[in-house]
Motif scaffolding. Sequence first.
Motif, mmCIF file in Angstrom:
data_model
loop_
_atom_site.group_PDB
_atom_site.id
_atom_site.type_symbol
_atom_site.label_atom_id
_atom_site.label_comp_id
_atom_site.label_asym_id
_atom_site.label_seq_id
_atom_site.Cartn_x
_atom_site.Cartn_y
_atom_site.Cartn_z
ATOM 1 N N THR A 1 -50.841 -20.266 66.136
ATOM 2 C CA THR A 1 -49.570 -19.318 65.789
ATOM 3 C C THR A 1 -48.127 -20.162 66.242
ATOM 4 O OG1 THR A 1 -50.685 -17.355 66.277
ATOM 5 C CG2 THR A 1 -48.483 -17.105 66.243
ATOM 6 N N GLN B 1 -47.680 -17.115 56.457
ATOM 7 C CA GLN B 1 -46.951 -16.162 57.295
ATOM 8 C C GLN B 1 -47.780 -14.918 57.575
ATOM 9 O OE1 GLN B 1 -43.283 -15.124 55.312
ATOM 10 N NE2 GLN B 1 -42.775 -13.770 56.731
ATOM 11 N N GLN C 1 -48.938 -18.989 61.038
ATOM 12 C CA GLN C 1 -50.147 -19.693 61.343
ATOM 13 C C GLN C 1 -50.294 -20.859 60.655
ATOM 14 O OE1 GLN C 1 -53.967 -17.412 60.540
ATOM 15 N NE2 GLN C 1 -53.952 -17.580 62.728
ATOM 16 N N GLU D 1 -32.472 -21.661 65.202
ATOM 17 C CA GLU D 1 -33.533 -20.995 64.440
ATOM 18 C C GLU D 1 -33.395 -21.184 62.980
ATOM 19 O OE1 GLU D 1 -35.259 -17.345 65.476
ATOM 20 O OE2 GLU D 1 -34.390 -17.343 67.342
ATOM 21 N N ARG E 1 -36.129 -21.957 60.123
ATOM 22 C CA ARG E 1 -36.456 -20.868 58.968
ATOM 23 C C ARG E 1 -36.501 -21.422 57.495
ATOM 24 N NH1 ARG E 1 -33.471 -16.990 62.330
ATOM 25 N NH2 ARG E 1 -31.519 -17.681 61.034
ATOM 26 N N THR F 1 -43.929 -19.656 65.757
ATOM 27 C CA THR F 1 -42.856 -18.971 65.679
ATOM 28 C C THR F 1 -41.665 -19.610 65.533
ATOM 29 O OG1 THR F 1 -42.291 -18.941 67.901
ATOM 30 C CG2 THR F 1 -43.772 -17.340 67.295
ATOM 31 N N THR F 2 -40.450 -19.239 64.704
ATOM 32 C CA THR F 2 -39.207 -19.747 64.450
ATOM 33 C C THR F 2 -38.663 -20.239 65.982
ATOM 34 O OG1 THR F 2 -38.444 -17.694 64.210
ATOM 35 C CG2 THR F 2 -39.057 -18.879 62.219
ATOM 36 N N ARG F 3 -38.637 -19.272 66.916
ATOM 37 C CA ARG F 3 -37.935 -19.462 68.218
ATOM 38 C C ARG F 3 -38.749 -20.516 68.851
ATOM 39 N NH1 ARG F 3 -37.363 -14.383 72.022
ATOM 40 N NH2 ARG F 3 -35.866 -13.777 70.278
ATOM 41 N N GLY F 4 -40.039 -20.510 69.005
ATOM 42 C CA GLY F 4 -40.726 -21.611 69.674
ATOM 43 C C GLY F 4 -40.670 -22.980 68.934
ATOM 44 N N ASN G 1 -42.904 -11.281 60.024
ATOM 45 C CA ASN G 1 -41.347 -11.687 59.750
ATOM 46 C C ASN G 1 -41.056 -13.021 60.556
ATOM 47 O OD1 ASN G 1 -40.835 -9.766 58.017
ATOM 48 N ND2 ASN G 1 -39.901 -8.367 59.542
ATOM 49 N N ARG G 2 -41.441 -13.165 61.707
ATOM 50 C CA ARG G 2 -41.188 -14.202 62.801
ATOM 51 C C ARG G 2 -42.526 -14.894 63.311
ATOM 52 N NH1 ARG G 2 -35.986 -14.119 64.605
ATOM 53 N NH2 ARG G 2 -34.769 -12.210 64.233
ATOM 54 N N SER G 3 -43.621 -14.863 62.790
ATOM 55 C CA SER G 3 -44.871 -15.269 62.987
ATOM 56 C C SER G 3 -45.588 -16.083 61.961
ATOM 57 C CB SER G 3 -45.628 -14.257 63.661
ATOM 58 O OG SER G 3 -46.984 -14.884 64.376
#
Length: 234
Positions: free
Chosen positions: A47, A79, A86, A61, A65, A49-52, A82-84
């Motif tokens: 997984t 996808q 794979q 971010e 994105r 994330t944009t933050r990670g 929204n923020r996750s």
Amino acid sequence: MTARFSGQKAKGETAGLPTVDSRSVHERVYDEIRIGLSQGLFAQGQTLTTRGLAATFGTSEMPVREAIRRLVAEKYIVQLGNRSFQVPLLDREAFQDVISVRLLLEGHAAASAARKAGPEDIARLREVNAEMRRALDNRDAQQTLRLNEEFHFMVYGITGSETLLDTIETLWSRSGPYLASVVAIDGELSVFHKAEQMHDAIIAAIESGNSAQAETALVADISFAVEWYEEKRS
């Protein structure tokens, strides 16, 4: 063609990203994720994330994105929300489909390299394989993955065919995450110790100008790792 980097930054590292416009940051993030996929730095099913990813690349971010949007459209990642996101899980049939095309194209590339390589090419191939040997001695899995990829693309680059290189890069980005699974299973990196030895056979065939042997050696290198992996996950 994806720009190929000499290495990946560690998670959370911010050094090395110059002050550039947002488009350049977006391209850098896109390239590094693509390269990470091909090198096996991201595992199947992992997984993201944009933050990670923003923390990993030391950026905001927004460019992440933008990069993710491209990667989803190109089906390199999927996808979840929204923020996750794979890294795709390839079933056996899809995996074998990608590998069968890789064998054809990369074997062809090795044969072409044998017809075109000069002494400087051979010297660089030996140098990279020696670096891979040192990484294995140090049990440095990430460096081993990077150098394994660098060796292969150095061979393919000798062909001078941008179309061939672009296509092989795409296939590596789709199949590369299985290498992370190999590392997870093979703590001793025995598969890559064998690969380093098989690289010597590839170099010898290219140096001698023997196209048939170069193709055979390259196909054997890929096939050994794939067969080992298929046996272990069955």
